[in-house]
Design a protein around this motif. Structure first.
Motif, PDB file in Angstrom:
ATOM      1  N   UNK A  79       0.894  -1.140  -0.053  1.00 48.99           N
ATOM      2  CA  UNK A  79      -0.060   0.039  -0.172  1.00 48.99           C
ATOM      3  C   UNK A  79       0.650   1.344  -0.045  1.00 48.99           C
ATOM      4  N   UNK A  80       1.871   1.161  -0.874  1.00 48.00           N
ATOM      5  CA  UNK A  80       2.912   2.437  -0.913  1.00 48.00           C
ATOM      6  C   UNK A  80       3.361   2.643   0.297  1.00 48.00           C
ATOM      7  N   UNK A  81       4.059   1.818   1.022  1.00 47.06           N
ATOM      8  CA  UNK A  81       4.876   2.020   2.315  1.00 47.06           C
ATOM      9  C   UNK A  81       6.374   2.075   1.914  1.00 47.06           C
ATOM     10  N   UNK A  82       7.173   2.692   2.691  1.00 48.53           N
ATOM     11  CA  UNK A  82       8.492   2.707   2.692  1.00 48.53           C
ATOM     12  C   UNK A  82       9.237   2.702   3.983  1.00 48.53           C
ATOM     13  N   UNK A  83      10.349   1.961   3.999  1.00 50.51           N
ATOM     14  CA  UNK A  83      10.873   1.900   5.256  1.00 50.51           C
ATOM     15  C   UNK A  83      12.527   2.403   4.969  1.00 50.51           C
ATOM     16  N   UNK A  84      13.084   3.393   5.651  1.00 48.95           N
ATOM     17  CA  UNK A  84      14.492   4.007   5.336  1.00 48.95           C
ATOM     18  C   UNK A  84      15.637   3.537   6.327  1.00 48.95           C
ATOM     19  N   UNK A  85      16.498   3.542   5.806  1.00 50.82           N
ATOM     20  CA  UNK A  85      17.884   3.448   6.679  1.00 50.82           C
ATOM     21  C   UNK A  85      17.975   4.416   7.488  1.00 50.82           C
ATOM     22  N   UNK A  86      18.281   4.138   8.828  1.00 48.45           N
ATOM     23  CA  UNK A  86      18.351   5.435   9.732  1.00 48.45           C
ATOM     24  C   UNK A  86      19.056   6.439   9.175  1.00 48.45           C
ATOM     25  N   UNK A  87      20.249   6.083   8.748  1.00 49.18           N
ATOM     26  CA  UNK A  87      21.393   7.094   8.156  1.00 49.18           C
ATOM     27  C   UNK A  87      20.288   8.164   7.086  1.00 49.18           C
ATOM     28  N   UNK A  88      19.668   7.599   6.190  1.00 47.91           N
ATOM     29  CA  UNK A  88      18.885   7.984   4.950  1.00 47.91           C
ATOM     30  C   UNK A  88      17.860   8.996   5.940  1.00 47.91           C
ATOM     31  N   UNK A  89      17.147   8.543   6.678  1.00 45.32           N
ATOM     32  CA  UNK A  89      16.260   9.120   7.373  1.00 45.32           C
ATOM     33  C   UNK A  89      16.634  10.330   7.974  1.00 45.32           C
ATOM     34  N   UNK A  90      17.990  10.418   8.609  1.00 46.65           N
ATOM     35  CA  UNK A  90      18.537  11.485   9.170  1.00 46.65           C
ATOM     36  C   UNK A  90      18.989  12.641   8.313  1.00 46.65           C
ATOM     37  N   UNK A  91      19.385  12.103   7.008  1.00 49.57           N
ATOM     38  CA  UNK A  91      19.954  12.963   5.903  1.00 49.57           C
ATOM     39  C   UNK A  91      18.647  13.884   5.238  1.00 49.57           C
ATOM     40  N   UNK A  92      17.564  13.053   5.305  1.00 52.25           N
ATOM     41  CA  UNK A  92      16.326  13.707   4.870  1.00 52.25           C
ATOM     42  C   UNK A  92      15.450  14.362   5.814  1.00 52.25           C
ATOM     43  N   UNK A  93      15.911  14.094   6.898  1.00 51.24           N
ATOM     44  CA  UNK A  93      15.247  14.896   8.108  1.00 51.24           C
ATOM     45  C   UNK A  93      13.673  14.244   8.107  1.00 51.24           C
ATOM     46  N   UNK A 133      19.755   3.430   1.870  1.00 57.24           N
ATOM     47  CA  UNK A 133      18.882   2.183   1.526  1.00 57.24           C
ATOM     48  C   UNK A 133      17.466   2.680   1.724  1.00 57.24           C
ATOM     49  N   UNK A 134      16.420   2.451   0.645  1.00 56.67           N
ATOM     50  CA  UNK A 134      15.118   2.583   1.059  1.00 56.67           C
ATOM     51  C   UNK A 134      14.567   1.428   0.454  1.00 56.67           C
ATOM     52  N   UNK A 135      13.624   0.756   1.581  1.00 50.62           N
ATOM     53  CA  UNK A 135      12.962  -0.523   1.204  1.00 50.62           C
ATOM     54  C   UNK A 135      11.494  -0.133   0.963  1.00 50.62           C
ATOM     55  N   UNK A 136      10.991  -0.765  -0.229  1.00 54.14           N
ATOM     56  CA  UNK A 136       9.578  -0.950  -0.649  1.00 54.14           C
ATOM     57  C   UNK A 136       9.281  -2.294  -0.972  1.00 54.14           C
TER      58      UNK A 136
END
Length: 194
Positions: A79-93, A133-136
């Motif tokens: 249903x169009x969900x994403x899980x982000x690597x912790x470091x990527x989440x920090x970079x993108x705030x 890393x971004x997981x779909x």
């Protein structure tokens, strides 16, 4: 394997995976797709590596759901969900519940773009990988990249490390397909072992 491409795919991957599962010494298998993309959350953007996974198979093979440090795992259906690597989440705030826009290229040459809801953040144990890393869900990734019915990789987990070379040889024999490469992690990540 040494020159991955969006266009080099495994077709009929469930059939291939089921043949692999019959090989003695195989504990589990899971299928994945990969691509690069530009991801944006609000005003922040970054280059990312999309990893499309089958949540059920990935959880069995790699305990993916146990690596989620914030939020939740994927819903049972895509249903169009994403899980982000912790470091990527920090970079993108990025925060849980934020929407993330992905822009990439489809296998048919089209511009691939869509919107996903961030439901979780993961720590894989590889800090460098977690920065991109971004997981779909596999189905969402296949839809985005116009790869319906195709994957880039089938990862196989063996029951015992000492039998992996023999298991890989048995998989090659079982598949009997020169178009499919079968490599052990030691061969695939030779630089790591050196």
């Amino acid at each position: 394997l040494d020159r991955p491409s969006l266009y080099r795919t495994v077709d009929d991957y469930d059939s291939v995976g089921n043949k692999v599962a019959q090989v003695r010494g195989v504990a589990s298998w899971t299928s994945r797709v990969y691509s690069s993309a530009l991801a944006s959350v609000g005003e922040k953007s970054a280059g990312v590596r999309i990893i499309g996974i089958d949540p059920d198979k990935e959880n069995i093979a790699t305990r993916f759901n146990k690596k989620i440090v914030k939020g939740t795992a994927f819903s049972p259906s895509p249903i169009h969900e994403a899980i982000l690597g912790e470091g990527l989440a920090d970079i993108l705030e990025a925060q849980l519940g934020d929407e993330i826009v992905l822009v990439s290229q489809g296998a048919d040459g089209s511009i691939a773009n869509d919107l996903y809801k961030i439901v979780g953040m993961i720590s894989s144990g590889d800090r460098t990988a977690d920065q991109s890393s971004l997981y779909l869900h596999l189905t969402d990734a296949q839809e985005l990249l116009v790869l319906e019915g195709r994957v880039h990789e089938i990862a196989v987990i063996g029951k015992e490390l000492k039998t992996i070379d023999a298991v890989a040889a048995d998989i090659r024999t079982a598949l009997d397909n020169p178009d499919l490469e079968v490599e052990t992690w030691k061969q695939f990540a030779a630089a790591f072992y050196r």
